[in-house]
Design a protein around this motif. Sequence first.
Motif, short mmCIF file in Angstrom:
data_model
loop_
_atom_site.label_atom_id
_atom_site.label_comp_id
_atom_site.label_asym_id
_atom_site.label_seq_id
_atom_site.Cartn_x
_atom_site.Cartn_y
_atom_site.Cartn_z
N VAL A 150 0.79 -39.89 -11.20
CA VAL A 150 1.22 -39.51 -9.86
C VAL A 150 0.22 -39.01 -8.76
N ASP A 172 3.32 -41.27 -4.16
CA ASP A 172 4.54 -40.67 -4.70
C ASP A 172 5.30 -39.46 -4.20
N ARG A 188 7.04 -41.56 -0.88
CA ARG A 188 8.10 -41.98 -1.37
C ARG A 188 9.11 -40.71 -1.70
N TYR A 189 8.65 -39.59 -2.07
CA TYR A 189 9.29 -38.33 -2.21
C TYR A 189 8.60 -37.33 -1.39
N PRO A 199 7.37 -42.73 -11.02
CA PRO A 199 6.05 -42.65 -10.26
C PRO A 199 5.70 -44.41 -9.88
N LEU A 200 5.06 -44.43 -8.67
CA LEU A 200 4.78 -45.95 -8.49
C LEU A 200 3.97 -46.51 -9.62
N PHE A 247 12.70 -38.93 -10.68
CA PHE A 247 11.44 -39.07 -10.10
C PHE A 247 10.75 -40.54 -10.98
#
Length: 491
Positions: free
Chosen positions: A26, A240, A270-271, A20-21, A18
Amino acid sequence: MKNSVIIYNTLTRKKEEFKPLVEGKVGLYVCGPTVYSNSHLGHARPNITFDLLFRYLTFLGYKVRYVRNITDVGHLENEAEELGEDKIAKKARLEQLEPMEVVQKYMNTFHRNMEDLNVLPPSIEPRASGHIIEQQQMVDSILKNGFAYEANGSVYFDVEKYNEKYNYGKLSGRNLDDIKTNTRELDGQSEKKNSFDFALWKKATPEHIMRWPSKWSDGFPGWHLECSVMSTKYLGEKFDIHGGGMDLTFPHHECEIAQSTASQGEEAVRYWMHNNMITINGQKMARSLGNFITLDELFTGNHKILDQAYSPMTIRFFILQAHYRSTIDFSNEALQASQKGLERLMTAVKTLDELVASDKSSVDISALKEKCFTALSDDLNSPVAIAHLFDGVKMINSIKAGTETISADDLSELKLFYNNMIFDILGFKEENSSDTGNNEILNETVELLLNLRKEAKENKEWATADKIRDELNQIGIEIKDTKEGADWKLK
RNA sequence: GGUUCCUUGGCCGAGUGGCUAGGCAGCGGUCUGCAAAACCGUGUACGGCGGUUCGACUCCGCCAGGAACCUCCA
């Protein structure tokens, strides 16, 4: 943020590190409940799973913005479809209540249940009914980009068109051809081009109570729109983590991806994380299957299949003792095992305060910590983390018994670690010990009886002592004789 | 029918190509006036049949059973 966190991404079907952007921050969005009925055991699962994620990421030092919605409009129900009623309106009619009154009632229950389960409130809890304008704006932009069409005052998403440019089905692993040949024919009226097109805006029939004006018709937003709208509104066009139950993967989350991509040109999430189901006799627990147990019923034991009441923390432990991507099967036996196990863990936490430090440690605290954090960082493996905590319980008891020793530094480290793990991260809290607090009279009465019993025991009047013990037991108060004297608790 | 996934000891439930998961129950013990509670110790396992491998519960194939999704759903 010492060790990196691995999470399983449904999108890639792999565990991924993971990242984060935005460093240190997050954005987390989780699909919340539709508030038209009481919350049941199934609802506890995603909320506890993502509460754990929220707590753990926060513990690691991330600043987490956690958004969890309340669905209070829109979702159509099968049998109500012909009437054009949505779930909330349908229930309202049955109960002779205003729709918003139903919403408020069950939202209150949901919040109370979550508080009981020690689920932290999210950072933002947006409601679909409060974002009608934004939803209309998204419909607009999807229309403008050519991925939707209007028909009789309703607006539908053009899946086929979308699939020409993007990939509809990437999350759930389907392709449009399969969907085409295998979609059940349920949609009576075909104002849709294709049966797999879904509504973005639905024109309300005259009986439909919940409705809002729009340029297309008086109506209401489609089923999947609110999550796309509210997630990006509060977390940004790209964020995220998006969580929810596995049963939402298709079509709900698939449609979310399509909507976001169709309106902004790229995916938002993203996830993707999905928790598995709670089953009962091997079958999913769901309202529609009629095999669900509400949380209030569990807490009170008031349900025919329940042998006893189970406390909120027992439920929490039961859920955390399984990995979030596995199903867990409900049974009285399993719940009772959880209750006992949790008691053992919590007893050890109290024992920590009684430990006496030595010069040297014969135990390895850092190794224990390391194992627990590694487990949690490995796709939130709470069952393994808990297993290690039980190894720690053995360690704690051995120190108390004098077969192991611990230094003062290690002892304070161990105490801090158990506090972090048990209370801050796993989110357990003390419950129903003898200090029931809320009932002063009960406390004093039982103390009085215990004193009488103590006197009887000192005088070797065993019959009197046993009588007090047995009769208290009969009315539901359990006596525990310890070295320090008698303790008691409500059964 | 299509897609995806699961099958671990009495129960729940992790995990791994060779090294004890853990909890509950059971059994034995410590403690106790007795009991309960608490604590300590302890046995049993990887659905079936083939294959790959020095070695498989773990990888591959087939079979059996079960589940989720395909429709609102956590």
